[in-house]
Design a protein around this motif. Sequence first.
Motif, mmCIF file in Angstrom:
data_model
loop_
_atom_site.group_PDB
_atom_site.id
_atom_site.type_symbol
_atom_site.label_atom_id
_atom_site.label_comp_id
_atom_site.label_asym_id
_atom_site.label_seq_id
_atom_site.Cartn_x
_atom_site.Cartn_y
_atom_site.Cartn_z
ATOM 1 N N GLU A 21 60.616 -12.478 38.151
ATOM 2 C CA GLU A 21 61.723 -11.775 38.803
ATOM 3 C C GLU A 21 61.355 -10.340 39.132
ATOM 4 O OE1 GLU A 21 66.538 -11.662 38.143
ATOM 5 O OE2 GLU A 21 65.247 -11.550 36.384
ATOM 6 N N ARG A 22 60.783 -9.625 38.171
ATOM 7 C CA ARG A 22 60.436 -8.227 38.414
ATOM 8 C C ARG A 22 59.237 -8.089 39.334
ATOM 9 N NH1 ARG A 22 61.539 -5.278 32.519
ATOM 10 N NH2 ARG A 22 63.735 -4.791 32.941
ATOM 11 N N HIS A 23 58.262 -8.989 39.226
ATOM 12 C CA HIS A 23 57.118 -8.920 40.132
ATOM 13 C C HIS A 23 57.552 -9.145 41.577
ATOM 14 C CE1 HIS A 23 54.191 -9.832 36.631
ATOM 15 N NE2 HIS A 23 54.154 -8.558 36.942
ATOM 16 N N ALA A 24 58.426 -10.110 41.780
ATOM 17 C CA ALA A 24 58.901 -10.386 43.141
ATOM 18 C C ALA A 24 59.703 -9.210 43.678
ATOM 19 C CB ALA A 24 59.746 -11.659 43.149
ATOM 20 N N ALA A 25 60.540 -8.616 42.847
ATOM 21 C CA ALA A 25 61.331 -7.468 43.285
ATOM 22 C C ALA A 25 60.433 -6.286 43.620
ATOM 23 C CB ALA A 25 62.331 -7.078 42.198
ATOM 24 N N THR A 36 64.884 -5.735 39.162
ATOM 25 C CA THR A 36 65.005 -7.150 39.516
ATOM 26 C C THR A 36 65.802 -7.373 40.791
ATOM 27 O OG1 THR A 36 67.055 -7.415 38.241
ATOM 28 C CG2 THR A 36 64.977 -7.771 37.066
ATOM 29 N N GLY A 37 66.569 -6.378 41.228
ATOM 30 C CA GLY A 37 67.443 -6.549 42.381
ATOM 31 C C GLY A 37 68.788 -7.139 42.023
ATOM 32 N N GLU A 38 69.054 -7.366 40.727
ATOM 33 C CA GLU A 38 70.365 -7.890 40.314
ATOM 34 C C GLU A 38 71.445 -6.879 40.700
ATOM 35 O OE1 GLU A 38 72.876 -8.937 36.249
ATOM 36 O OE2 GLU A 38 70.722 -8.545 36.126
ATOM 37 N N PHE A 39 72.511 -7.379 41.331
ATOM 38 C CA PHE A 39 73.541 -6.495 41.879
ATOM 39 C C PHE A 39 74.890 -7.176 41.691
ATOM 40 C CE2 PHE A 39 74.903 -4.114 46.028
ATOM 41 C CZ PHE A 39 75.481 -3.114 45.262
ATOM 42 N N SER A 59 71.500 -9.671 47.499
ATOM 43 C CA SER A 59 72.821 -10.277 47.394
ATOM 44 C C SER A 59 73.701 -9.435 46.484
ATOM 45 C CB SER A 59 72.715 -11.709 46.844
ATOM 46 O OG SER A 59 73.987 -12.336 46.844
ATOM 47 N N LEU A 60 74.988 -9.700 46.504
ATOM 48 C CA LEU A 60 75.972 -9.024 45.668
ATOM 49 C C LEU A 60 76.901 -10.077 45.093
ATOM 50 C CD1 LEU A 60 77.520 -6.487 44.622
ATOM 51 C CD2 LEU A 60 78.757 -6.500 46.799
#
Length: 903
Positions: free
Chosen positions: A375-379, A169-172, A279-280
């Motif tokens: 979210e996962r498709h976009a990532a 997802t890019g969650e950081f 982002s972070l």
Amino acid sequence: MAGDSTPADKPARARRQAPEPGPAKLTPMLAQYLEIKAAHPGALLLFRMGDFFETFFEDAQTLARVAGVTLTSRDSKSDNPIPLAGVPHHALDTYLTRLLNAGLTVAICDQVEDPALAKGLVKREVVEVISPGTATTPELLDGASGRYCLAWRPAADGVAGWALLDATTGEFRCGSERASLASLCQRHAVREVIVAEDTDPERLHVWRAALPGVVINPVNTAWFHPAFARRTLLDHFQVATLTPYGVEEAAREPAATAAGAVLRYLGALTLRRPAQVTSLQFTAPGDRLLLDEETLRNLEVFRTFRGERGAGTLVHHIDGTITPMGRRLLERRLAEALTDLDELRGWHAGVAAALEAATWRADLRAGLRRLGDIERHAARAAAGRLGPAGLRQLGTSLDTLNELRGTATQSGPADHPVSRWLGGVEDFGPLAADITAMIAPDAPATTRKPGYIATGVDPELDRCRAVAADSRGFLAGLQNRERETTGISSLKIGYNRVFGYYFEVTTRHLDKVPAHYQQRQTLVNAGRFITDELKDAERTILDAEDTGERLETELFNGLVRQVADRLPALREAARLVAHADLMLGFAETAERHRYCRPECDDSLELRITGGRHPVVEQLLGSDFIPNDTALDGEGHQVVLLTGPNMGGKSTYLRQVALIALMAQAGSFVPADGARIGVTDRIFTRVGASDNLARGESTFYVEMSETAHILHQMTRRSLVILDEIGRGTATYDGLSLAWAITEHLSSASGPRPRAIFATHYHELTDLERDLPGLVNFRLEVKEWEGRIVFMHSVVPGRSDKSYGIHVARLAGLPEAVLRRAQNILATLTAGDERDHDARRPGGASLAADGAATPTGQPLAVQASLFHEPERDALKALRDLDLERISPVDAFMWLARLKNSLRDL
């Protein structure tokens, strides 16, 4: 970041080199394999050869053992056969799942040029390295839950830096706090932990023993250097300072260091810049209600005591979400519940309003069911990993999202949080229209199979497809015409990658071959020929196929770039959808299970009326007995709970903690009423077991966990203790339990709200000395020598544990039970003494240094021997005739007589 990779950018797990081959001369292919393997020593190398991914040497043995494939050998008749094992390329995901679940890191080495066009050895390169915590392919994921890779940087002062990255997802996120590695891994769905390569091996052993389901990989220590990690973050985000991400100040350097390390690790594995990470976020410990690993385990929030997910866990039984984004938010909310009162009140008000608007809620949930994982498709699109089928699903999801915006804002309350969230989603109508118009409805999962761009999108693509589609008819017509012209009835047209299209004529008809046929190949039983017409047709057909493939790729990549360019907006849309889904899900769960709206405030109250265990209630149904709870931090600061085993103490303890957690997660709670003064931490010490891997006994684990609680608890904490001190000798255990109870109530301590369940009935006398302590018990009824568990918590104390009665229910032989009853009567008669006379250790800690009139501290030493007559008289005075049953009175008199028999 990946463009200027150096040897320092390679993962530095086990420095295993491929075995050196024997003295036989290496083939060019094996030389190529060993060269690529040397660059990835810590990964299992899957080496593409035709339709298979092959492994050699030790990797082949590992693949055969873990994936269950056949182990064979290359050059089996030589003196040095080479172990060999492989898997079909079309079934790669199936075998990758097995390898990753076994904790292995896998390097995918593919052919990067067409074998038909290669001059000599086919060029191969590692196109991706996949570790257990960084897999992004949907087939490799465990449903909707997060999949985190955690960077961990412990410090000497106990404040560790950590960073969580979900590559799907890019969650950081990052943070620094006094938390154990196990706590973070229990709190989040961590599949892999990276630590510095110079970490003490003994420490690694302890971590691995404590976290059997998590892969712990040592990586290049340089990645954890503060300056190197900082540069990694600055380069990735293309910024001059880390201030926008909250990690610029020196105190947050451990968090920034961990963040830089895990970002570098992901880039080294994927061999490209992780574009899905945009982002972070820094998470401060005080911003959320945090649970340690023991509390998460004891409350079975995400896993049962047996380590299983699903039924039996809190998250499973209160999950009313529909979308993958909503499910991940629910998991995060239970791991890190809210402490901000305004935010909590907004959530509870939103759930209440959604309960009232049943039709609107149902319409929105029907729309949410049609959403995929935006979210996962976009990532995956940003990372260049999204296939045609996934892109088509994203397009339909974005189309549905536009419908949801209208439903939320036009037919629902305008001021409702869900209306604001869904109404705030950007308009993705044009992007959705482009995707659904260009991607065929039956598009394949990958671009390896053509036909994923819809007909009518591009005239040139349609023309090329028509030519390619008509080629079969054209070639069939040409074959029939040539048969008639030459008189060769067996003539046929064939194709291979080396010679292209050709006419094949059997040997017996070679004398009939026309002069304009050009021979290309001679076989044992046939000859192969070409003509100018056939070559022109081949050129037209292949040009059409190549052009069509190129056009499809360009159109598809253009669409993917459009999605990637909108990644921040898509991620924000996914966040808003997750919040809406969770709030509506909370309302659905509340309606289904009759949950009430909790009142959260800044008091120290924790009052629950008719509270129920959210999991046990669903398993038992109407048979569950509700109970009240009253804690206030003052007069009811500590509840001392007594009662028999099987009476329901553990269920009661857990339900109080779970109700507090659910309320601060934003949910309604299983009760008739609840007032929850916001809690900063929930601590539980319920049950213990030996930790043989660390050489720790049950009692040591119990004391270690209790010590952690006593050091970390605050005034706003909720502490749940069960049977402290039972792992050692009776007097040792009683002494410790006594002292711990006093410490919980000490005026000089934090004095948290606490419930302490115990079988040490002597502690109930502390109600007279400790102002904030009150006695409660699990009610039990006796009838004809047997007991009936009422499962009700009532004021007062239990006078016995009913252990023999419980043993009878468990099926112990009657002779054993009778003997135990006799021994109990003897021991009880000799041991029922004046509690005041044998108070251990002197005055209560809660007295804060109370002294005698002479100024000397109180010190009452317990006596081991007492005058029997005095004991009998004191016991008679203390007998409560209002509460004792006739059967108990008779038993009491019998014991008293036995104690005086020999005088």
